[in-house]
Design a protein around this motif. Structure first.
Motif, PDB file in Angstrom:
ATOM      1  N   GLY A  46       0.803  -1.231   0.000  1.00 22.15           N
ATOM      2  CA  GLY A  46       0.000   0.000   0.000  1.00 22.15           C
ATOM      3  C   GLY A  46       0.818   1.253   0.000  1.00 22.15           C
ATOM      4  N   GLU A  47       2.008   1.226  -0.626  1.00 26.26           N
ATOM      5  CA  GLU A  47       2.873   2.391  -0.551  1.00 26.26           C
ATOM      6  C   GLU A  47       2.302   3.547  -1.340  1.00 26.26           C
ATOM      7  OE1 GLU A  47       6.195   1.883  -3.974  1.00 26.26           O
ATOM      8  OE2 GLU A  47       6.370   0.574  -2.253  1.00 26.26           O
ATOM      9  N   GLU A  48       2.653   4.732  -0.900  1.00 24.14           N
ATOM     10  CA  GLU A  48       2.157   5.960  -1.529  1.00 24.14           C
ATOM     11  C   GLU A  48       2.899   6.202  -2.829  1.00 24.14           C
ATOM     12  OE1 GLU A  48       1.577  10.634  -0.268  1.00 24.14           O
ATOM     13  OE2 GLU A  48       2.184   9.121   1.179  1.00 24.14           O
ATOM     14  N   VAL A  49       2.172   6.544  -3.867  1.00 20.98           N
ATOM     15  CA  VAL A  49       2.771   6.724  -5.184  1.00 20.98           C
ATOM     16  C   VAL A  49       3.444   8.087  -5.258  1.00 20.98           C
ATOM     17  CG1 VAL A  49       2.281   6.833  -7.646  1.00 20.98           C
ATOM     18  CG2 VAL A  49       1.043   5.225  -6.195  1.00 20.98           C
ATOM     19  N   ARG A  50       4.652   8.120  -5.838  1.00 19.04           N
ATOM     20  CA  ARG A  50       5.371   9.381  -6.036  1.00 19.04           C
ATOM     21  C   ARG A  50       5.428   9.664  -7.519  1.00 19.04           C
ATOM     22  NH1 ARG A  50      10.380   9.087  -1.748  1.00 19.04           N
ATOM     23  NH2 ARG A  50       9.418   7.689  -0.286  1.00 19.04           N
ATOM     24  N   ASP A  51       5.684  10.913  -7.827  1.00 17.71           N
ATOM     25  CA  ASP A  51       5.749  11.266  -9.240  1.00 17.71           C
ATOM     26  C   ASP A  51       7.084  10.855  -9.823  1.00 17.71           C
ATOM     27  OD1 ASP A  51       7.672  13.175  -8.668  1.00 17.71           O
ATOM     28  OD2 ASP A  51       6.191  14.766  -8.394  1.00 17.71           O
ATOM     29  N   GLY A  52       7.179  11.049 -11.101  1.00 19.30           N
ATOM     30  CA  GLY A  52       8.376  10.591 -11.789  1.00 19.30           C
ATOM     31  C   GLY A  52       9.632  11.297 -11.381  1.00 19.30           C
ATOM     32  N   GLN A  53       9.511  12.450 -10.732  1.00 18.79           N
ATOM     33  CA  GLN A  53      10.694  13.194 -10.317  1.00 18.79           C
ATOM     34  C   GLN A  53      11.152  12.792  -8.928  1.00 18.79           C
ATOM     35  OE1 GLN A  53      12.243  15.190 -12.462  1.00 18.79           O
ATOM     36  NE2 GLN A  53      10.663  14.602 -13.916  1.00 18.79           N
ATOM     37  N   GLY A  54      10.464  11.837  -8.313  1.00 19.81           N
ATOM     38  CA  GLY A  54      10.867  11.422  -6.988  1.00 19.81           C
ATOM     39  C   GLY A  54      10.486  12.396  -5.914  1.00 19.81           C
ATOM     40  N   ASP A  55       9.462  13.207  -6.156  1.00 17.61           N
ATOM     41  CA  ASP A  55       9.054  14.184  -5.153  1.00 17.61           C
ATOM     42  C   ASP A  55       8.543  13.470  -3.918  1.00 17.61           C
ATOM     43  OD1 ASP A  55       9.685  16.204  -6.824  1.00 17.61           O
ATOM     44  OD2 ASP A  55       7.656  16.458  -7.609  1.00 17.61           O
ATOM     45  N   THR A  56       8.777  14.068  -2.771  1.00 16.70           N
ATOM     46  CA  THR A  56       8.291  13.491  -1.530  1.00 16.70           C
ATOM     47  C   THR A  56       6.817  13.798  -1.378  1.00 16.70           C
ATOM     48  OG1 THR A  56       8.940  15.501  -0.391  1.00 16.70           O
ATOM     49  CG2 THR A  56      10.500  13.687  -0.365  1.00 16.70           C
ATOM     50  N   PRO A  57       6.073  12.949  -0.647  1.00 15.67           N
ATOM     51  CA  PRO A  57       4.658  13.219  -0.433  1.00 15.67           C
ATOM     52  C   PRO A  57       4.453  14.565   0.228  1.00 15.67           C
ATOM     53  CG  PRO A  57       5.230  10.990   0.266  1.00 15.67           C
ATOM     54  CD  PRO A  57       6.506  11.696  -0.039  1.00 15.67           C
ATOM     55  N   SER A  58       3.284  15.148  -0.069  1.00 16.15           N
ATOM     56  CA  SER A  58       3.051  16.497   0.424  1.00 16.15           C
ATOM     57  C   SER A  58       2.923  16.572   1.925  1.00 16.15           C
ATOM     58  CB  SER A  58       1.784  17.060  -0.227  1.00 16.15           C
ATOM     59  OG  SER A  58       0.672  16.247   0.122  1.00 16.15           O
ATOM     60  N   ASN A  59       2.627  15.436   2.601  1.00 15.93           N
ATOM     61  CA  ASN A  59       2.482  15.461   4.050  1.00 15.93           C
ATOM     62  C   ASN A  59       3.731  14.999   4.766  1.00 15.93           C
ATOM     63  OD1 ASN A  59       2.363  12.820   3.274  1.00 15.93           O
ATOM     64  ND2 ASN A  59       0.679  12.244   4.642  1.00 15.93           N
ATOM     65  N   SER A  60       4.850  14.929   4.058  1.00 17.57           N
ATOM     66  CA  SER A  60       6.083  14.428   4.668  1.00 17.57           C
ATOM     67  C   SER A  60       6.775  15.513   5.467  1.00 17.57           C
ATOM     68  CB  SER A  60       7.026  13.913   3.572  1.00 17.57           C
ATOM     69  OG  SER A  60       7.488  15.000   2.798  1.00 17.57           O
ATOM     70  N   GLY A  61       7.753  15.065   6.276  1.00 18.67           N
ATOM     71  CA  GLY A  61       8.560  16.022   7.028  1.00 18.67           C
ATOM     72  C   GLY A  61       9.350  16.921   6.100  1.00 18.67           C
ATOM     73  N   ALA A  62       9.823  16.356   4.982  1.00 21.55           N
ATOM     74  CA  ALA A  62      10.572  17.175   4.024  1.00 21.55           C
ATOM     75  C   ALA A  62       9.689  18.273   3.451  1.00 21.55           C
ATOM     76  CB  ALA A  62      11.123  16.292   2.896  1.00 21.55           C
ATOM     77  N   ALA A  63       8.400  17.932   3.183  1.00 20.72           N
ATOM     78  CA  ALA A  63       7.477  18.955   2.676  1.00 20.72           C
ATOM     79  C   ALA A  63       7.232  20.016   3.741  1.00 20.72           C
ATOM     80  CB  ALA A  63       6.158  18.296   2.261  1.00 20.72           C
ATOM     81  N   LEU A  64       7.119  19.588   4.997  1.00 22.43           N
ATOM     82  CA  LEU A  64       6.942  20.546   6.084  1.00 22.43           C
ATOM     83  C   LEU A  64       8.125  21.510   6.158  1.00 22.43           C
ATOM     84  CD1 LEU A  64       5.676  21.508   8.837  1.00 22.43           C
ATOM     85  CD2 LEU A  64       7.084  19.743   9.903  1.00 22.43           C
ATOM     86  N   LEU A  65       9.336  20.960   6.110  1.00 23.24           N
ATOM     87  CA  LEU A  65      10.522  21.805   6.191  1.00 23.24           C
ATOM     88  C   LEU A  65      10.662  22.683   4.960  1.00 23.24           C
ATOM     89  CD1 LEU A  65      13.138  19.369   7.743  1.00 23.24           C
ATOM     90  CD2 LEU A  65      11.661  21.020   8.866  1.00 23.24           C
ATOM     91  N   ARG A  66      10.279  22.130   3.807  1.00 18.53           N
ATOM     92  CA  ARG A  66      10.332  22.942   2.588  1.00 18.53           C
ATOM     93  C   ARG A  66       9.391  24.137   2.716  1.00 18.53           C
ATOM     94  NH1 ARG A  66      10.202  19.089  -0.789  1.00 18.53           N
ATOM     95  NH2 ARG A  66       7.950  18.979  -1.055  1.00 18.53           N
ATOM     96  N   GLY A  67       8.207  23.912   3.285  1.00 16.00           N
ATOM     97  CA  GLY A  67       7.280  25.015   3.496  1.00 16.00           C
ATOM     98  C   GLY A  67       7.838  26.054   4.449  1.00 16.00           C
ATOM     99  N   LYS A  68       8.467  25.600   5.531  1.00 20.41           N
ATOM    100  CA  LYS A  68       9.049  26.532   6.494  1.00 20.41           C
ATOM    101  C   LYS A  68      10.196  27.317   5.858  1.00 20.41           C
ATOM    102  CE  LYS A  68       7.853  24.057  10.732  1.00 20.41           C
ATOM    103  NZ  LYS A  68       7.124  25.184  11.347  1.00 20.41           N
TER     104      LYS A  68
END
Length: 788
Positions: free
Chosen positions: A20-42
């Protein structure tokens, strides 16, 4: 080791993708709810605020003094000789003396114009307005002189303008002079602290274009510009001649021919002196016009202001904010580049202000650094748990915590970079090709969120993952003890931050128990609550010193007589049900109360043991103690004190050392020596299981060795168990140790042990654990012990 680990990870990863893994786009972007997305927003918010701050700073000229100072520094670096085609005719102190302390009159100005024209100068520019009336004859002479040299002379003027809150009235030459001469603007605007000035190259006045003095001297015909004179032109190198010397013919035509000249005040008491920000203090204002003229002669000035630098800085900050790197080196590199670019542009008459951009970069650098300190580990390129924490639940995820045993000890042998590489390799392995976007590192634990699994699949996955990691780590460390332990939280209704703590607690407990994983589900919580209740019961018993014990006799197999007893906990806290001794000990270890429990049990045993010694002075009293406690000098001091208080002979006390973890504390050697010096015996309990092995015999020079009951009870059916028992007896006897067999329950096993030469035995064949009065009754009369 790192390379091997990485290659092992590459080989194993494909076999363990999450269901049941979450699908990522072809560029390897991290999911929008990830810690990396959180830090990117900050980080993006920091970048935007930094850009807005730079925009505000530029709009109000906040960093202008620093900008001017840096502009002056650049000029000092680039300082050069001024071109010799513009000369200064100085109304100096010598001239003032010649005119009896006054400025030259109109007659003298008429004569010097004729003199300069005859010497072949190009343009004659007065840094004076000639606004006041003198004598009619002098004014008429000056008017006629201007008419003779029409188009060659420029008189200074100041148009009406605003200066802060004041309106400066215009200053103009007399009307008759204006009809015969050109006009040139003398005014300039200064910056705070007088670090720089700006000229307008020209302006419209009374329907005609009036150039600045600088533009008139430079013969500038380009578009109107506001510009700063280039301070790199050294004013000390400007050709300068005294007004009176020129007037009296002491300056030759060769020295003046072809030059444009400006006539200005340089005498000491003149008010026309202004701050020069390099090293010369205040200099006459006419020199600024000359530096401005040389600036214009280089070409049309271009002032880019602060817009390009700030735009470039904003683009870099946004790009870095969207990336994954924690490095500030790109911001530093851009700042250095921005500092160098104006130095290169100055020689081409292009001005670029950089301070608003640098302020924005500083803001961003501080903001990024604060985010790094809050959300990242300093020594490892990994986020900490704060980055992936949330006060909201995440029902679609399980929370994992992986504890790396003895990582702190490993780090002592490795450099910071090697430790970081190792942890990053582990993180890379844990992520694999699955739907794990972020892995955090806290202390010696890796923490991450992964898609939810059902219980059976989760247990299979956790067991396989822990086993793979243990195999990989042990390959280099050459020790099965340096294992990985997993804690997994499945309380999906709780906030993620709380679940992370529970997963970390589960991982710590798994490591303490030697388990590969613990799933923090409802069953685990129930068991944990039971342990907490056990800790509460333990604390009450320790506080009241009311923990009851019993004694299981040790039997000499040769004579069948009782020669000692092992002290065992047999306690009914509620007066009805016995507490599980093993659970009580685990609770004491988990609560760091094991030493207190040992002392309470020992005190009770010593009081009871004195009665046994009255019947048999050779009676050996055994009390269990964790081998790790040997490193606690306070505990050993308390034991010695207690022996003295109850007058119990140390040689009649045996400490049975039990341990489930590897003993590596090098501080035990002096403690063992101290115990032996006082005659206290040491016994290795449960030999052959856990960590009680041959290595323990070497590290703990004991006088007794106890064979674990699992081997003893299988002797009747297992040749392997009989071989283990026989070999153990032979090894122990060769080292001069007494051998005790635990768990003896039938005659045949007892007979076999006796035949093998085993010294002592204990078990239900002889007696269960009994009270001291019951033990004394068995000992009384010296009869053989047998459980009937």
């Amino acid at each position: 080791m790192i390379a091997w680990f990485s290659s092992l990870a590459d080989r194993i990863r494909p076999a363990r993708a999450f269901a049941g893994e979450e699908v990522r786009d072809g560029q390897g972007d991290t999911p929008s709810n990830s810690g990396a997305a959180l830090l990117r927003g900050k980080r993006l918010r920091v970048a935007i605020w930094a850009a807005l701050f730079g925009l505000f700073a530029g709009a109000i000229d906040l960093p202008l003094p620093v900008e001017d100072l840096y502009r002056a520094v650049r000029a000092a670096v680039r300082q050069q000789q001024a071109p010799q085609d513009i000369a200064m005719i100085a109304i100096d102190d010598k001239t003032i003396d010649a005119f009896n302390g006054k400025l030259p009159d109109r007659a003298a100005d008429s004569r010097i114009i004729d003199r300069l024209a005859s010497e072949g100068v190009g343009r004659i520019v007065f840094d004076r307005a000639q606004a006041s009336a003198e004598t009619p004859a002098g004014d008429a002479l000056f008017t006629s002189t201007l008419a003779r040299h029409k188009g060659k002379v420029w008189l200074g003027m100041v148009p009406s303008h605003r200066a802060g809150f004041q309106t400066v009235e215009q200053i103009l030459p007399r009307p008759e002079f204006r009809r015969e001469a050109n006009l040139a603007m003398m005014n300039a605007s200064g910056s705070p602290f007088f670090l720089s000035i700006r000229f307008k190259s020209g302006a419209e006045f009374e329907g005609r274009q009036v150039p600045a003095l600088s533009a008139a001297l430079a013969e500038y015909a380009g578009p109107d510009r506001v510009f700063r004179p280039d301070y790199a032109f050294d004013p000390r190198t400007v050709p300068t001649f005294s007004y009176v010397d020129v007037l009296e013919g002491r300056i030759t035509a060769k020295q003046l021919a072809g030059k444009n000249v400006v006539i200005g005040e340089t005498f000491y008491q003149s008010s026309d002196f202004y701050h020069y920000p390099l090293s010369y203090g205040r200099i006459p204002g006419a020199y600024f016009h000359i530096m401005g003229a040389h600036t214009l002669k280089r070409g049309t000035p271009v002032d880019l202001k602060w817009y390009p630098a700030l735009a470039l800085a904003a683009a870099m900050m946004v790009w870095l904010a969207r990336g994954q790197s924690r490095s500030q080196s790109r911001l530093v590199s851009l700042a250095i580049g921005l500092a160098i670019i104006p130095l290169l542009l100055d020689d081409f008459g292009v001005n670029l202000d950089i301070m608003p951009a640098l302020l924005a970069l500083i803001w961003a650098g501080i903001g990024f650094q604060r985010i790094n300190r809050k959300y990242f580990r300093g020594d490892v390129d990994a986020m900490n748990t704060t980055a992936i924490s949330s006060q909201r639940p995440s029902p679609e995820h399980d929370v994992y915590a992986l504890k790396i045993a003895n990582l702190a000890e490993l780090s002592e042998d490795w450099s910071v970079r090697e430790t970081g590489d190792f942890v990053n390799t582990l993180i890379s392995y844990v992520k694999g090709p699955s739907a794990i976007s972020d892995v955090a590192f806290e202390r010696d634990l890796l923490v991450w969120l992964a898609p939810r699994m059902d219980t059976v699949e989760l247990e299979r996955h956790a067991d396989g993952l822990a086993l793979m990691l243990k195999t990989a780590i042990s390959h280099d460390w050459q020790s099965s003890n340096n294992a990985a332990a997993l804690g997994i939280d499945t309380n999906h209704d709780l906030p993620v931050a709380q679940r992370i703590k529970k997963a970390m607690q589960a991982a710590d407990e798994a490591a303490q128990r030697g388990a590969r994983f613990i799933i923090n589900d409802a069953a685990y919580l129930e068991a944990r609550n039971q342990r907490l209740e056990m800790i509460r019961i333990l604390e009450r018993g320790l506080r009241e010193r009311d923990i009851k014990v019993a004694y299981q006799p040790k039997i000499d197999l040769a004579s069948g007589r009782i020669v000692g007893a092992e002290t065992l906990i047999r306690w009914k806290p509620d007066g009805q049900t016995f507490v599980d001794p093993q659970e009580l000990v685990l609770a004491a270890e988990a609560g760091d109360r094991i030493n207190e429990l040992t002392l309470v049990v020992l005190e009770t045993a010593l009081v009871d043991g004195k009665r046994a010694l009255a019947l048999d002075p050779r009676f050996k009293l055994a009390v269990n103690m964790s081998a790790k406690s040997l490193s606690d000098t306070h505990l050993l001091f308390d034991i010695m004190t207690m022996l003295g208080r109850y007058h119990f002979p140390p040689e009649n006390l045996t400490l049975e050392l039990t341990e489930t973890a590897k003993l590596e504390d090098q501080r035990i050697a002096p403690q063992v020596a101290a115990l032996k010096a006082r005659g206290i015996g040491l016994s290795i309990d449960d030999f052959g299981t856990g960590q009680s092995n041959l290595e323990y015999i070497e590290k703990l020079p004991s006088s007794e060795l106890k064979i674990d009951k699992r081997f003893v009870q299988h002797m009747a059916t297992s040749e392997e168990s009989r071989a283990v028992v026989r070999a153990t007896i032979e090894i122990a006897h060769s080292l001069g140790k007494t051998v005790v067999a635990e768990g003896v329950e039938d005659f045949d096993v007892a007979a076999t042990l006796k035949a093998m030469g085993c010294d002592q035995a204990q078990g239900y064949l002889f007696s269960r654990a009994i009270t001291m009065p019951e033990l004394l009754a068995m000992m009384d009369g010296g009869r053989a012990a047998l459980n009937t």
